[in-house]
Design an enzyme around this catalytic site. Structure first.
Site, PDB file in Angstrom:
ATOM      1  N   GLY A  48       1.650  -1.125   3.158  1.00 22.45           N
ATOM      2  CA  GLY A  48       1.997  -1.758   4.435  1.00 22.45           C
ATOM      3  C   GLY A  48       2.655  -3.112   4.309  1.00 22.45           C
ATOM      4  N   PRO A  56       8.905   3.008   2.998  1.00 26.69           N
ATOM      5  CA  PRO A  56       7.881   3.621   3.858  1.00 26.69           C
ATOM      6  C   PRO A  56       6.503   3.540   3.232  1.00 26.69           C
ATOM      7  CG  PRO A  56       9.143   5.317   2.725  1.00 26.69           C
ATOM      8  CD  PRO A  56       9.829   4.005   2.431  1.00 26.69           C
ATOM      9  N   ASP A  57       5.469   3.456   4.083  1.00 26.22           N
ATOM     10  CA  ASP A  57       4.111   3.588   3.558  1.00 26.22           C
ATOM     11  C   ASP A  57       3.835   5.075   3.353  1.00 26.22           C
ATOM     12  OD1 ASP A  57       3.557   4.668   6.015  1.00 26.22           O
ATOM     13  OD2 ASP A  57       2.289   3.028   6.708  1.00 26.22           O
ATOM     14  N   PHE A  58       2.599   5.402   3.019  1.00 29.71           N
ATOM     15  CA  PHE A  58       2.303   6.787   2.675  1.00 29.71           C
ATOM     16  C   PHE A  58       1.811   7.614   3.851  1.00 29.71           C
ATOM     17  CE2 PHE A  58       2.379   4.709  -1.384  1.00 29.71           C
ATOM     18  CZ  PHE A  58       2.911   5.655  -2.245  1.00 29.71           C
ATOM     19  N   ARG A  59       0.925   7.041   4.673  1.00 27.17           N
ATOM     20  CA  ARG A  59       0.163   7.884   5.593  1.00 27.17           C
ATOM     21  C   ARG A  59       0.475   7.704   7.075  1.00 27.17           C
ATOM     22  NH1 ARG A  59      -2.947   7.021   1.148  1.00 27.17           N
ATOM     23  NH2 ARG A  59      -4.002   8.865   0.307  1.00 27.17           N
ATOM     24  N   ASN A 130       0.803  -1.047  -4.995  1.00 26.99           N
ATOM     25  CA  ASN A 130       2.219  -0.729  -4.872  1.00 26.99           C
ATOM     26  C   ASN A 130       2.906  -0.614  -6.230  1.00 26.99           C
ATOM     27  OD1 ASN A 130       1.788  -0.876  -2.125  1.00 26.99           O
ATOM     28  ND2 ASN A 130       2.513  -2.992  -1.960  1.00 26.99           N
ATOM     29  N   ILE A 131       3.958   0.196  -6.255  1.00 26.40           N
ATOM     30  CA  ILE A 131       4.739   0.377  -7.472  1.00 26.40           C
ATOM     31  C   ILE A 131       6.165  -0.135  -7.295  1.00 26.40           C
ATOM     32  CG2 ILE A 131       3.345   2.329  -8.257  1.00 26.40           C
ATOM     33  CD1 ILE A 131       5.527   4.207  -7.168  1.00 26.40           C
ATOM     34  N   ASP A 132       6.426  -0.866  -6.193  1.00 28.64           N
ATOM     35  CA  ASP A 132       7.792  -1.308  -5.903  1.00 28.64           C
ATOM     36  C   ASP A 132       8.185  -2.599  -6.625  1.00 28.64           C
ATOM     37  OD1 ASP A 132       6.569  -3.412  -4.358  1.00 28.64           O
ATOM     38  OD2 ASP A 132       6.530  -2.079  -2.611  1.00 28.64           O
ATOM     39  N   HIS A 149      -2.028   0.752  -9.510  1.00 26.97           N
ATOM     40  CA  HIS A 149      -1.450   2.094  -9.585  1.00 26.97           C
ATOM     41  C   HIS A 149      -0.213   2.129 -10.467  1.00 26.97           C
ATOM     42  CE1 HIS A 149      -3.639   3.291  -5.608  1.00 26.97           C
ATOM     43  NE2 HIS A 149      -4.445   3.134  -6.640  1.00 26.97           N
ATOM     44  N   CYS A 183      12.056  12.644 -23.888  1.00 26.83           N
ATOM     45  CA  CYS A 183      11.790  11.781 -25.031  1.00 26.83           C
ATOM     46  C   CYS A 183      12.794  12.038 -26.159  1.00 26.83           C
ATOM     47  CB  CYS A 183      10.369  12.019 -25.532  1.00 26.83           C
ATOM     48  SG  CYS A 183       9.903  11.003 -26.953  1.00 26.83           S
ATOM     49  N   SER A 225      -4.777   1.320   3.743  1.00 22.47           N
ATOM     50  CA  SER A 225      -5.710   2.139   4.511  1.00 22.47           C
ATOM     51  C   SER A 225      -7.095   2.145   3.896  1.00 22.47           C
ATOM     52  CB  SER A 225      -5.198   3.582   4.591  1.00 22.47           C
ATOM     53  OG  SER A 225      -5.126   4.153   3.290  1.00 22.47           O
ATOM     54  N   ASN A 248      -3.730  -6.040   9.158  1.00 25.97           N
ATOM     55  CA  ASN A 248      -3.325  -4.635   9.140  1.00 25.97           C
ATOM     56  C   ASN A 248      -3.019  -4.199  10.568  1.00 25.97           C
ATOM     57  OD1 ASN A 248      -2.939  -2.483   7.255  1.00 25.97           O
ATOM     58  ND2 ASN A 248      -4.714  -1.421   8.111  1.00 25.97           N
ATOM     59  N   MET A 249      -2.342  -3.071  10.709  1.00 31.23           N
ATOM     60  CA  MET A 249      -2.029  -2.574  12.045  1.00 31.23           C
ATOM     61  C   MET A 249      -3.249  -1.990  12.742  1.00 31.23           C
ATOM     62  SD  MET A 249       1.095  -3.370  12.599  1.00 31.23           S
ATOM     63  CE  MET A 249       1.513  -2.386  14.030  1.00 31.23           C
ATOM     64  N   GLU A 250      -4.253  -1.594  11.962  1.00 33.41           N
ATOM     65  CA  GLU A 250      -5.485  -1.060  12.537  1.00 33.41           C
ATOM     66  C   GLU A 250      -6.658  -1.418  11.632  1.00 33.41           C
ATOM     67  OE1 GLU A 250      -4.725   3.083  12.786  1.00 33.41           O
ATOM     68  OE2 GLU A 250      -4.816   3.413  10.615  1.00 33.41           O
TER      69      GLU A 250
END
Length: 343
Positions: A48, A56-59, A130-132, A149, A183, A225, A248-250
């Site tokens: 988020g 984009p987020d995931f869920r 995040n992986i960004d 992650h 490889c 989340s 957070n949004m929620e």
């Protein structure tokens, strides 16, 4: 109820901690930070915090990553990050990686707010799902980060007998040339060092959290989340007196009914009559960070940082594009000249 709460507390060794915030609001958190008593802030962040950058987020229903993977014909959305599925069908993951690859997006206000915490000597560590790599782009360094992650910074052969390491540039070239990375040594798949479902989290995640969370005096949770374990359980590793702020949004990460009913353990407690340390600020992560920065007297500084750093990124991108375009234009000219001679 008080009798039962006391009985459970004595039996299980659970109890509420000292109330540190003078009120359970963003203002109360800001006053606590400004008091000088808050010196070891940990941030826990998820997808988020990067949505305003265009990732984009995931869920999220309709807009989340998992809701928009139909083109890959997956058996179920999460399969794109399942290690067993990846080894048999790597194409969907690498197609998605081209769309989301680091270097195409700018850090957000939220990323720079964490950078500001670091610059002011308040950030113990950022634990990111995040992986960004936008935390790194914003100015956090490896020591400031636990990339729970994983990361695109390095890649490895998936063969346990090989495990040859590859650089971020090598992987980027493979992904954007639409080659499935293999490889050089053994011919097995090469995967970025991001954690797929079915893989273990980095060892540093487990060793560092044991050191960081007991001394944390403010936990800031943003854009997650809190559904993926073991990351989600980190909220319970701070002391019973440590304030926890959710931006957070929620609301999320709340106590299980039974534990929340008795006023201890099991997650966050924003609303019960026993709530004493958890604050929920419901907004986008950028708006929440900017609101907190304003209360801290840092708003102008944060706005200037975002403006300055984004201008630097734009400048670097423009120079890179010019550098890439120059040889291309020369090649085109030469080819045109040769073509004329041939004709």
């Amino acid at each position: 109820m008080d009798f039962l709460r006391g009985l459970f507390s004595r039996t299980l060794g659970l109890s509420s901690g000292e109330k540190v915030l003078d009120e359970l609001t963003l203002d109360g958190v800001a006053r606590y930070i400004l008091s000088g008593k808050c010196k070891n802030i940990i941030c826990m962040v998820g997808a988020g915090i990067s949505t305003s950058a265009g990732i984009p987020d995931f869920r999220s229903p309709g807009t989340g990553l998992y809701a928009n993977l139909q083109k890959f014909n997956l058996p179920y959305p999460e399969a794109i990050f399942q290690i067993d599925y990846f080894k048999k069908h790597p194409e969907p993951f690498f197609a998605l990686a081209r769309e989301l690859y680091p270097g195409q997006f700018k850090p957000t206000v939220c990323h720079y707010f964490m950078r500001m915490l670091k610059d002011k000597g308040l950030l113990t560590r950022c634990y990111s799902q995040n992986i960004d790599t936008l935390e790194r782009v914003a100015g956090l360094e490896g020591e400031d980060l636990i990339e729970a992650h994983g990361t695109f910074h390095t890649s490895h052969c998936v063969s346990f007998l090989c495990r040859k390491e590859y650089s971020m540039d090598w992987m980027k070239n493979k992904i954007f040339s639409e080659d499935i990375p293999k490889c050089d040594s053994c011919g097995s798949l090469v995967k970025p060092d991001i954690v797929f479902f079915g893989e273990n989290l980095p060892a540093r995640f487990f060793t560092t959290m044991k050191m960081d969370f007991p001394r944390c005096d403010l936990l800031i949770i943003m854009g997650t989340s809190l559904q993926v374990q073991p990351f989600a359980s980190l909220v319970n590793r701070v002391s019973n007196s440590c304030p926890r702020l959710l931006i957070n949004m929620e609301k999320t990460g709340q106590s299980e009914f039974g534990m929340g009913l008795f006023g201890f353990g099991g997650g966050m407690d924003f609303d019960s009559d026993k709530a004493y340390r958890d604050v929920a600020h419901l907004s986008s992560c950028d708006d929440g960070c900017m609101a907190l920065a304003e209360l801290l007297g840092w708003k102008a500084e944060l706005e200037e940082m975002v403006k300055r750093e984004h201008a630097l990124i734009d400048s670097k991108d423009a120079k890179k594009k010019d550098k890439e375009a120059t040889p291309s234009s020369r090649s085109t000219g030469a080819e045109a000249g040769n073509s004329d001679k041939t004709e």
